[in-house]
Design a protein around this motif. Structure first.
Motif, short mmCIF file in Angstrom:
data_model
loop_
_atom_site.label_atom_id
_atom_site.label_comp_id
_atom_site.label_asym_id
_atom_site.label_seq_id
_atom_site.Cartn_x
_atom_site.Cartn_y
_atom_site.Cartn_z
N LYS A 264 -28.75 26.96 63.19
CA LYS A 264 -28.63 28.42 63.25
C LYS A 264 -29.98 29.13 63.26
CE LYS A 264 -28.27 29.42 58.29
NZ LYS A 264 -29.32 30.45 58.33
N ASP A 265 -31.02 28.50 62.74
CA ASP A 265 -32.32 29.16 62.69
C ASP A 265 -33.25 28.72 63.80
OD1 ASP A 265 -31.62 30.66 60.45
OD2 ASP A 265 -32.17 29.04 59.10
N GLY A 266 -32.71 28.12 64.85
CA GLY A 266 -33.57 27.83 65.99
C GLY A 266 -33.47 26.42 66.50
N ASN A 267 -33.52 25.43 65.66
CA ASN A 267 -33.29 24.07 66.14
C ASN A 267 -32.74 23.25 64.98
OD1 ASN A 267 -35.35 22.21 64.92
ND2 ASN A 267 -36.75 23.68 65.80
N PRO A 268 -32.22 22.06 65.26
CA PRO A 268 -31.52 21.32 64.19
C PRO A 268 -32.44 20.98 63.01
CG PRO A 268 -30.98 20.42 66.35
CD PRO A 268 -32.12 21.37 66.55
N GLU A 269 -32.06 21.47 61.84
CA GLU A 269 -32.83 21.25 60.62
C GLU A 269 -31.85 20.81 59.52
OE1 GLU A 269 -36.09 21.54 60.48
OE2 GLU A 269 -36.68 22.96 62.05
N ILE A 270 -32.43 20.20 58.48
CA ILE A 270 -31.63 19.79 57.32
C ILE A 270 -31.58 20.95 56.32
CG2 ILE A 270 -31.37 18.10 55.46
CD1 ILE A 270 -31.29 16.78 58.21
N TYR A 271 -30.39 21.20 55.79
CA TYR A 271 -30.19 22.22 54.76
C TYR A 271 -29.36 21.61 53.63
CZ TYR A 271 -31.35 25.65 58.39
OH TYR A 271 -31.99 26.37 59.37
N THR A 272 -29.40 22.27 52.47
CA THR A 272 -28.37 22.00 51.47
C THR A 272 -27.60 23.29 51.27
OG1 THR A 272 -29.82 22.53 49.61
CG2 THR A 272 -29.71 20.22 50.28
N GLN A 273 -26.35 23.15 50.89
CA GLN A 273 -25.52 24.32 50.62
C GLN A 273 -24.77 24.09 49.32
OE1 GLN A 273 -22.17 25.26 53.31
NE2 GLN A 273 -22.67 27.41 53.02
N GLU A 274 -24.90 25.05 48.41
CA GLU A 274 -24.13 24.98 47.17
C GLU A 274 -22.68 25.31 47.50
OE1 GLU A 274 -24.75 26.29 42.57
OE2 GLU A 274 -25.05 27.85 44.07
N LEU A 275 -21.76 24.43 47.13
CA LEU A 275 -20.37 24.62 47.56
C LEU A 275 -19.74 25.84 46.89
CD1 LEU A 275 -19.31 20.89 47.70
CD2 LEU A 275 -19.16 22.51 49.58
N SER A 276 -20.08 26.10 45.63
CA SER A 276 -19.43 27.22 44.93
C SER A 276 -19.85 28.57 45.49
CB SER A 276 -19.72 27.14 43.43
OG SER A 276 -21.11 27.21 43.21
N SER A 277 -21.13 28.70 45.83
CA SER A 277 -21.64 30.01 46.26
C SER A 277 -21.88 30.11 47.76
CB SER A 277 -22.97 30.29 45.55
OG SER A 277 -23.95 29.36 46.00
N GLY A 278 -21.97 28.97 48.44
CA GLY A 278 -22.32 28.98 49.85
C GLY A 278 -23.81 29.15 50.11
N LYS A 279 -24.60 29.22 49.02
CA LYS A 279 -26.04 29.46 49.17
C LYS A 279 -26.72 28.29 49.89
CE LYS A 279 -30.18 30.29 46.40
NZ LYS A 279 -30.86 29.02 46.13
N LEU A 280 -27.51 28.67 50.93
CA LEU A 280 -28.20 27.65 51.73
C LEU A 280 -29.65 27.51 51.30
CD1 LEU A 280 -27.04 28.59 55.34
CD2 LEU A 280 -26.48 26.48 54.13
N THR A 281 -30.14 26.28 51.30
CA THR A 281 -31.57 26.02 51.10
C THR A 281 -32.04 25.18 52.29
OG1 THR A 281 -31.28 25.98 48.71
CG2 THR A 281 -33.31 24.98 49.58
N ARG A 282 -33.07 25.67 52.96
CA ARG A 282 -33.58 24.93 54.12
C ARG A 282 -34.52 23.84 53.62
NH1 ARG A 282 -36.13 27.60 59.58
NH2 ARG A 282 -37.05 25.67 60.42
N ILE A 283 -34.30 22.60 54.08
CA ILE A 283 -35.07 21.46 53.59
C ILE A 283 -36.19 21.09 54.56
CG2 ILE A 283 -34.93 19.02 52.89
CD1 ILE A 283 -33.49 21.00 51.01
N THR A 284 -35.92 21.13 55.86
CA THR A 284 -36.96 20.75 56.83
C THR A 284 -37.37 21.96 57.68
OG1 THR A 284 -35.29 20.07 58.45
CG2 THR A 284 -36.16 18.35 57.00
#
Lengths: 412, 178
Positions: free
Chosen positions: A245-265
């Protein structure tokens, strides 16, 4: 006799899958496994001779499945001659229920492991056998058994791709979806009650969760671009996944309870794929082609500078991070994908486990950290095999026609 | 978040009691033996038909006019670089988009069957994104250009050689009108 009364826990799975397609497990012709640990010489002789029963179909089925489970565990030879481990007791059908009273002891040392009672509907005799087999493995060897585990996978039959689950003994194949659309990357939740996977059922690669207890499918991640590769963290609270979604395929984590995304790469000019959690949940391994070819990298769960761990082979893809900390992955060697293990303790890429001139892809560790399930492609037909890292022959899990790939072993 | 019912299937089967290869076991075969009926699964329904043209709702209706059909962009193996020879194909799409302001384009990125399916899903997205970047450089607004990767899941040619792989490594265009 001081029996501990224990009812076999009802498998939620079997309760919801009303009818099952049963498959025959068969010994594969593949014999290309390199012995890397204790071999067949160190198997423990085990006798079922003193476990009486077999007069009814259900009793016979229980004993057959128990025997097959114990052999398949890799730790035992079932033999009545000079046994070390002895199972003794009775298995009996009364009405529609099966009752198994069994004690397990070591005839050489005199050690008494346990005595238990298993009660199960006669029609579910294999479930009782799986439970007893796993208890024997755990008591005698101190490691988890795999008899009760299942394997999720994608099947493609005449081009119709769907999600399936099969018992680790090759029985009880269940078709979970009837979409006939590209489906990828199934992943179990740690409690083995749900699966995440990627489906194109609504036209785009989105992440869905299937709740196996409530028999319900929910679309959980659907940003613009690709949404795929979701893997649940060991504590069950986060997903690691691939988003573009931010331009090209990257790794993220998402907290399931809140949906909060953290970009890893953050690699503007590279594609990332296949994130997996370390068993302690503190690190992520993933595939990146930032050097021009896909290789495996490790980074912290919050991100940070990724460290490349694979250097041998033209490509290294599809990591699975096992419960004992070792990673298994597919490494392209001489034009074929072979399975390799990376040991983070020794920081070493081991010699390939497989050498046949076929492709070995999408390996997934069993919860016993000994067996690996993978997709074997030969002549453009893929089927799922189980490989024993300690040297037992490989087993073909899917003799059905069609292509079978993306196998993932349930965590319990 | 929307919910869809999971369609549990299922098919009855013969009782194929296993146990081949379990050396030392008392009995090799249970009732029914290892035979199985692989055709017991019912036919797939057609709910999935047309899914390849399903879109995020905001795209509008698929344009089927002949002048909105464009050639596929080809790629080299494991590459998302747009070759000089492919640029004119993208330029034709840019001309159409500039001349038809109410339209949007979905670029589908595809790979050949070699390599990991997961990596190929990312590679296909990269191919679609490379085409998108070129369209933007030609003056098309980014919010009119959507990407979708199929990885290696939708080959045009089901063969297994260089000629098939070349056809399958592609970026394909679908135009939509609001």
């Amino acid at each position: 006799m001081n029996y501990i009364r224990q009812f076999c826990r009802k498998s939620v799975w079997l309760a919801l899958s009303s009818v099952l397609v049963l498959l025959a497990l068969r010994l594969a012709s593949a014999q290309d496994i390199r012995i890397v640990g204790v071999g067949a010489d160190l198997k423990i002789p085990l006798s079922l001779h003193e476990l009486t029963g077999g007069a009814t179909v259900a009793e016979k089925r229980f004993l057959d499945v128990l025997c097959a489970d114990l052999v398949r565990s890799g730790w035992f030879t079932v033999s009545d001659a000079a046994p070390v481990i002895v199972l003794r007791g009775t298995c009996q059908v009364a009405g529609s229920s099966l009752e198994v009273r069994c004690e397990v002891l070591n005839r050489v040392t005199g050690k008494f492991y346990f005595a238990r009672v298993y009660r199960e509907e006669a029609a579910r005799a294999p479930a009782a056998a799986h439970a007893l087999a796993d208890a024997v493995v755990e008591a005698v060897k101190g490691v988890k058994g795999i008899a009760s585990t299942r394997i999720a996978m994608i099947g493609s039959r005449e081009g119709m791709k769907d999600l399936y689950v099969i018992g680790s003994d090759g029985q009880d194949l269940v078709l979970l979806t009837r979409d006939g659309v590209p489906s990828l990357s199934p992943a179990w939740t740690p409690d083995a009650r749900s699966l995440f996977y990627t489906s194109f059922v609504r036209g785009f690669p989105d992440v869905y969760r299937i709740d196996l207890e409530r028999v319900r499918r929910t679309r959980v991640v659907a940003f613009p671009g690709i949404n795929t590769g979701a893997q649940v963290s060991p504590d069950g609270r986060f997903l690691a996944l691939v988003l573009s979604k931010d331009g090209n395929p990257e790794i993220y984590t998402q907290e399931l309870s809140s949906g909060k995304l953290t970009r890893i790469t953050r690699t503007a000019h590279a594609a990332e794929a296949s994130p997996v959690w370390s068993p302690d949940g503190r690190q992520l391994a993933f595939v990146s082609d930032s050097t021009g070819a896909p290789h495996i990298y490790v980074t912290g769960r919050e991100g940070g500078k990724p460290q490349r761990i694979t250097f041998r082979g033209n490509e290294n893809v599809s990591p699975s991070w096992g419960p004992d900390g070792r990673l298994v992955y597919s490494s392209r060697r001489l034009g074929r994908y072979q399975l390799c293990i990376y040991d983070p303790q020794k920081r070493m890429e081991q010699e390939p486990l497989t050498t046949d001139a076929v492709d070995h892809e999408n390996p997934s560790w069993a919860p016993n950290a000994r067996h690996i399930v993978y997709s074997r492609t030969e002549g453009y037909a893929a089927s799922v095999y189980i490989l024993d890292t300690m040297g037992d022959p490989q087993l073909q899990l899917t003799p059905l026609k069609g292509d079978w790939y993306f196998p993932v072993w349930s965590p319990r | 978040m929307k919910r869809g019912p999971i369609r549990m299937v299922i098919a009855a089967a013969t009782m194929a009691v296993l146990v081949l290869g379990a050396a030392g076991c008392k009995s090799k075969n249970g009732p029914g033996g290892p035979g199985l009926d692989v055709d017991v699964l019912p036919p797939f329904d057609t709910d999935g038909a047309g899914w390849t043209q399903a879109t995020r709702s905001e795209f509008g209706d698929l344009i089927t006019d002949a002048n909105a059909k464009f050639e596929n962009v080809s790629f080299a193996y494991d590459s998302f670089t747009i070759a000089q020879s492919e640029r004119r194909k993208i330029e034709a799409v840019a001309d159409y988009l500039v001349g038809n302001p109410q339209t949007t384009v979905v670029i589908d990125g595809h790979c050949d069957e070699r390599g990991s399916r997961e990596y190929n899903l990312s590679l296909g997205e990269h191919r679609a994104l490379a085409i998108r970047a070129y369209l933007i450089s030609l003056g098309v607004a980014g919010d009119r250009i959507h990407t979708r990767s199929f990885g290696e899941e939708q080959p045009l040619d089901h063969g297994h050689g260089d000629a098939s792989w070349l056809v399958n490594r592609r970026g394909a265009f679908s135009l939509f009108r609001k």
